[in-house]
Write an enzyme that holds these catalytic residues in place. Sequence first.
Site, PDB file in Angstrom:
ATOM      1  N   ARG A 165      42.567   6.230 -30.699  1.00  0.00           N
ATOM      2  CA  ARG A 165      42.715   6.962 -29.446  1.00  0.00           C
ATOM      3  C   ARG A 165      44.120   6.699 -28.901  1.00  0.00           C
ATOM      4  NH1 ARG A 165      36.597   5.331 -27.318  1.00  0.00           N
ATOM      5  NH2 ARG A 165      35.626   5.818 -29.344  1.00  0.00           N
ATOM      6  N   HIS A 241      30.988  12.350 -30.758  1.00  0.00           N
ATOM      7  CA  HIS A 241      31.512  11.319 -29.861  1.00  0.00           C
ATOM      8  C   HIS A 241      32.548  11.901 -28.890  1.00  0.00           C
ATOM      9  CE1 HIS A 241      30.755   6.867 -29.981  1.00  0.00           C
ATOM     10  NE2 HIS A 241      31.676   6.891 -29.045  1.00  0.00           N
ATOM     11  N   ARG A 244      36.173  11.611 -29.913  1.00  0.00           N
ATOM     12  CA  ARG A 244      36.823  10.308 -29.741  1.00  0.00           C
ATOM     13  C   ARG A 244      36.881   9.487 -31.028  1.00  0.00           C
ATOM     14  NH1 ARG A 244      36.816   8.491 -24.235  1.00  0.00           N
ATOM     15  NH2 ARG A 244      35.588   9.800 -22.846  1.00  0.00           N
ATOM     16  N   GLY A 273      28.825  17.281 -26.192  1.00  0.00           N
ATOM     17  CA  GLY A 273      30.182  17.651 -26.593  1.00  0.00           C
ATOM     18  C   GLY A 273      30.556  19.055 -26.197  1.00  0.00           C
ATOM     19  N   ARG A 296      31.953  13.391 -20.281  1.00  0.00           N
ATOM     20  CA  ARG A 296      33.069  13.388 -19.331  1.00  0.00           C
ATOM     21  C   ARG A 296      32.750  14.031 -17.983  1.00  0.00           C
ATOM     22  NH1 ARG A 296      35.367  14.249 -24.447  1.00  0.00           N
ATOM     23  NH2 ARG A 296      36.998  12.757 -25.071  1.00  0.00           N
TER      24      ARG A 296
END
Length: 346
Positions: A165, A241, A244, A273, A296
Amino acid sequence: MSLVCVADFKAHAQELLSKSSWDIIEGEADEGITYKENIAAFKRIRLRPRYLRDVSEVDTRTTIQGQEISAPICIAPTAFHSIAWPDGERSTARAAQEADVCYITSIYASCTLEDIVAAAPRGLRWFQLCVQSDWELNRKLIQRVEALGFKALVITVDAPIVGKRRRILRNQLNLEAMLKDLRPPEERNSTHLPSTTFCWNDLSLLQSMTQLPIILKGILTKEDAELAVKHNVQGILVSNHGGRQLDEVPASIDALTEVVAAVKGKVEVYMDGGVRTGNDVLKALALGAKCVFLGRPVLWGLAYKGEHGVKEVLDILKTELHTSMALSGCRSVAEISPDLIQFPRL
């Protein structure tokens, strides 16, 4: 100005949070191709609405693992909620309880499991387990979440190591140092170490430790979906994920179709997602998802206004789903079917 869609919460969260906190939340792997594709793939799919149906009453309720929820829009496991809001996962749990949806608590939460449960004792909770190298620690964690009333184990399978990341590396952030350990005080000197050897044959050992339903999170292919069914798990959470981990894998909504076809209705399938609108939720359900989970967007709501911000995000998506269902002629979740979907012509 009122916040009227999930994208509004993203803009506000970015303004409110420090750059390092924002980069942890966004945190896409490598070039961010999968992160972007998660959203773009939804927008390529078109809806085929049916009209002249009585939609005076539309019901968004459904069940997951036998438990009723108010809508098929739940909260995915994400770490470090306290970087978005001081009360962290306690606020998230309260919002989920009030909204009457499921909240998957991360093993890397910034509050203890006990504090999260105390904040929302009536909430529907599942627990995300990243299987540890120390099997005795796995056993103790499982016993602990069972005693605290969690209703399922969500085993993350796509993170034996952490993806690259770039934002986090550029900020030279130490995520482990940010983690308030979930374990009892006498165990807090040891470190969570995800197992790099955990494989299909080890599932039976996990199953021997618990009567809770086991859901595998991170499945993207029909081959792994078939193996999941063979190994008698109770659910699959299609996920990359949030882009990520391994970059350049399929968008979750694209992988969903393959997985649903492979399991042939033998286990429940969920996805996360790229879900940003009620139309996205409708598309996922039409393609066979029992429920979607939000990552998120929940953190954006949390950064904006704590538990009230999370509840607003959930309410907006619930309302959008209700509208999308009514405008497509679906009066219940059971009426959402694959013939509602039109894929792009190649």
